[in-house]
Design a protein around this motif. Structure first.
Motif, short mmCIF file in Angstrom:
data_model
loop_
_atom_site.label_atom_id
_atom_site.label_comp_id
_atom_site.label_asym_id
_atom_site.label_seq_id
_atom_site.Cartn_x
_atom_site.Cartn_y
_atom_site.Cartn_z
N UNK A 101 0.83 -1.20 0.00
CA UNK A 101 0.00 0.00 0.00
C UNK A 101 0.87 1.26 0.00
N UNK A 102 1.86 1.29 0.90
CA UNK A 102 2.72 2.47 1.01
C UNK A 102 3.47 2.73 -0.28
N UNK A 103 4.02 1.67 -0.88
CA UNK A 103 4.80 1.83 -2.11
C UNK A 103 3.92 2.25 -3.27
N UNK A 104 2.75 1.63 -3.41
CA UNK A 104 1.86 2.01 -4.51
C UNK A 104 1.34 3.43 -4.36
N UNK A 105 1.09 3.83 -3.12
CA UNK A 105 0.63 5.20 -2.88
C UNK A 105 1.72 6.19 -3.27
N UNK A 106 2.93 6.01 -2.74
CA UNK A 106 4.03 6.93 -3.05
C UNK A 106 4.43 6.81 -4.51
N UNK A 107 4.45 5.59 -5.05
CA UNK A 107 4.86 5.39 -6.44
C UNK A 107 3.91 6.01 -7.44
N UNK A 108 2.60 5.90 -7.18
CA UNK A 108 1.62 6.50 -8.08
C UNK A 108 1.66 8.02 -8.00
N UNK A 109 1.86 8.55 -6.79
CA UNK A 109 2.00 10.00 -6.66
C UNK A 109 3.27 10.49 -7.36
N UNK A 427 -1.97 14.41 -0.16
CA UNK A 427 -1.25 14.49 1.12
C UNK A 427 0.11 13.81 0.95
N UNK A 428 1.06 14.55 0.42
CA UNK A 428 2.39 14.01 0.14
C UNK A 428 3.12 13.67 1.43
N UNK A 429 2.91 14.46 2.48
CA UNK A 429 3.59 14.21 3.75
C UNK A 429 3.23 12.82 4.28
N UNK A 430 1.95 12.47 4.20
CA UNK A 430 1.52 11.14 4.66
C UNK A 430 2.14 10.05 3.80
N UNK A 431 2.14 10.23 2.49
CA UNK A 431 2.71 9.22 1.59
C UNK A 431 4.19 9.01 1.88
N UNK A 432 4.92 10.10 2.10
CA UNK A 432 6.34 9.98 2.40
C UNK A 432 6.57 9.28 3.74
N UNK A 433 5.76 9.60 4.73
CA UNK A 433 5.89 8.94 6.03
C UNK A 433 5.66 7.44 5.91
N UNK A 434 4.62 7.05 5.18
CA UNK A 434 4.31 5.63 5.04
C UNK A 434 5.38 4.87 4.28
N UNK A 435 5.92 5.47 3.21
CA UNK A 435 6.92 4.76 2.42
C UNK A 435 8.26 4.69 3.17
N UNK A 436 8.55 5.69 3.98
CA UNK A 436 9.77 5.63 4.79
C UNK A 436 9.62 4.59 5.91
#
Length: 450
Positions: A101-109, A427-436
């Motif tokens: 989920x985290x990777x697909x969210x950050x990757x799609x963004x 919400x880029x901040x959330x996506x970055x937090x999740x992928x990190x």
């Protein structure tokens, strides 16, 4: 109530021969659809000033393992052989649904930020039934146009990539089709495909069963062929032909070592081609066969493939393909002491390959890939006043050879603004937090497993 957006006074590269280019033109979007592309449009609409901007269709990435965003750059010097061990046998078995989920969210963004409005998500990380649900949920939340290509699990290199006897679970693909991709959703932002491993990687019974599953569900097929030391010697397209499986529903990825016979088989069967030039030149897959595909009457597309090893933007792919193909042709011409042919790739061709051809390969040319009235509004605006782009003499060349992600100012998908004034609306901040957090979890799991 009708919602209209008017993109005013941009340099419009429609990529539709019937519409053409407008050095100063307007694009009217109405309820998510392109209503008009003309020199000047008067309409009651939200106006976005495109002065000094180059307006193009969104880029189409026809093959990306989006789940690998959490492990970006872990294999910068890898060959394809290294990738199988370093990624598929090391990190992939550790992935939880939360990591996907985290990777697909950050990757799609990441895609949207770079002007990629359509993505083929080649998702070979379905280690449990919860993994595809997580991937699809993330894609849906970002608002990107995507073809979710359901792939195999990756819990063992030996089990899944060496004459594998394990087929993609048909019941779970049927469940995903039913839950997320009903017949009514086939015209929506997300569509479904099957990401198969193919001959050589799987035994023939598995290959035939996976092709049969895709055709039972009436979904397209996408498969890697003819790349590197492994698949380059399999003769995969010939094997598929011998199994009676070739068809217009199949996309062949890489194709670096296809024989002349196999190129003819792909073309004659109506198949399509996706090329990942930066990966192919860097990781040892072979020369990106862009001109070879064109010479056989095909319309090749471009893809990113893996951010474990290469950048995730389409500008890189355009330049990698353009440079590699022209270098190859120049070298061949030097060897035989002849002038370079008139068929050398052009910057304009590369922009078409990254937009219209991509939509064609993804099976979505009826709805995206060009700024054509009646198509869905997937639109990107490039800041042409930036120092690395200005002054503009040739707008197509400016995009293909000068612009980069920092110049992607506006991104619209299906009529919705996803990037405005150079900033994503998500919400880029959330996506970055999740992928990190995913990165840290995977590294910890890798250490614990060592």
């Amino acid at each position: 109530m009708t919602h209209r957006i008017l993109l005013r006074a941009g340099h419009v590269l429609s990529m539709d021969p019937a519409v053409g280019d407008l050095p100063r033109g307007d694009v009217l979007i109405e309820d998510g659809k392109i209503a008009a592309v003309e020199r000047e449009i008067s309409a009651d609409a939200e106006v976005l000033d495109m002065s000094g901007r180059i307006v193009i269709p969104g880029f189409v990435d026809t093959h990306r393992h989006t789940w690998e965003a959490s492990i970006r750059n872990v294999a910068p010097d890898a060959t394809l052989d290294d990738y199988f061990v370093d990624i598929l046998d090391t990190f992939a078995p550790l992935y939880t649904p939360e990591d996907v989920y985290a990777a697909n969210l950050a990757g799609a963004l990441e895609c949207l930020n770079a002007g990629i409005t359509t993505l083929v998500d080649w998702s070979h990380i379905n280690n449990t039934p919860e993994h595809p649900d997580a991937a699809i949920r993330a894609l849906t939340e970002t608002g990107i146009r995507a073809q979710y290509a359901y792939g195999s699990a990756n819990t063992s290199l030996a089990d899944y990539w060496f004459e594998s006897k394990i087929a993609i679970p048909g019941d779970d693909v049927r469940r995903i089709r039913s839950e997320y991709f009903s017949a009514d959703s086939d015209d929506g932002l997300l569509t479904l495909a099957l990401a198969t491993r193919g001959p050589g990687f799987c035994v023939n019974d598995v290959v035939s069963s996976e092709w049969a599953l895709a055709r039972e569900l009436d979904i397209p097929i996408t498969v890697h062929v003819a790349m590197g030391r492994l698949a380059g010697r399999f003769g995969m397209v010939k094997q598929l032909h011998d199994l009676g499986l070739l068809g217009p529903d199949t996309t062949y990825i890489h194709c670096c070592y296809l024989s002349e016979e196999e190129w003819r088989l792909v073309a004659d069967s109506g198949g399509t081609v996706s090329i990942a030039p930066q990966v192919e030149t860097q990781m040892g897959h072979g020369w990106p066969p862009v001109m070879k595909a064109i010479e056989h009457g095909l319309r090749p597309s471009l893809s990113i493939d893996v951010v474990t090893t290469v950048p995730g933007d389409m500008f890189t792919q355009i330049r990698a393909a353009f440079g590699a193909e022209r270098a190859r042709v120049n070298a061949d011409s030097w060897q035989v002491d002849t002038p370079v042919p008139d068929t050398m790739l052009t910057a304009r061709q590369m922009l078409e390959i990254a937009t219209r051809n991509g939509a064609h390969v993804a099976g979505l040319e009826d709805r995206t890939g060009s700024l054509t009235p009646g198509k869905r509004a997937d639109v990107v605006a490039i800041d042409a006043t930036a120092l690395n782009v200005a002054p503009v003499h040739d707008a197509a060349a400016a995009v293909a050879l000068s612009a980069d992600v920092s110049n992607v100012e506006t991104v619209i998908v299906d009529g919705v603004v996803r990037k405005r004034d150079g900033r994503l609306t998500a919400d880029v901040t959330r996506a970055l937090r999740l992928v990190e957090e995913s990165r840290d979890r995977l590294l910890a799991a890798k250490e614990a497993r060592a």
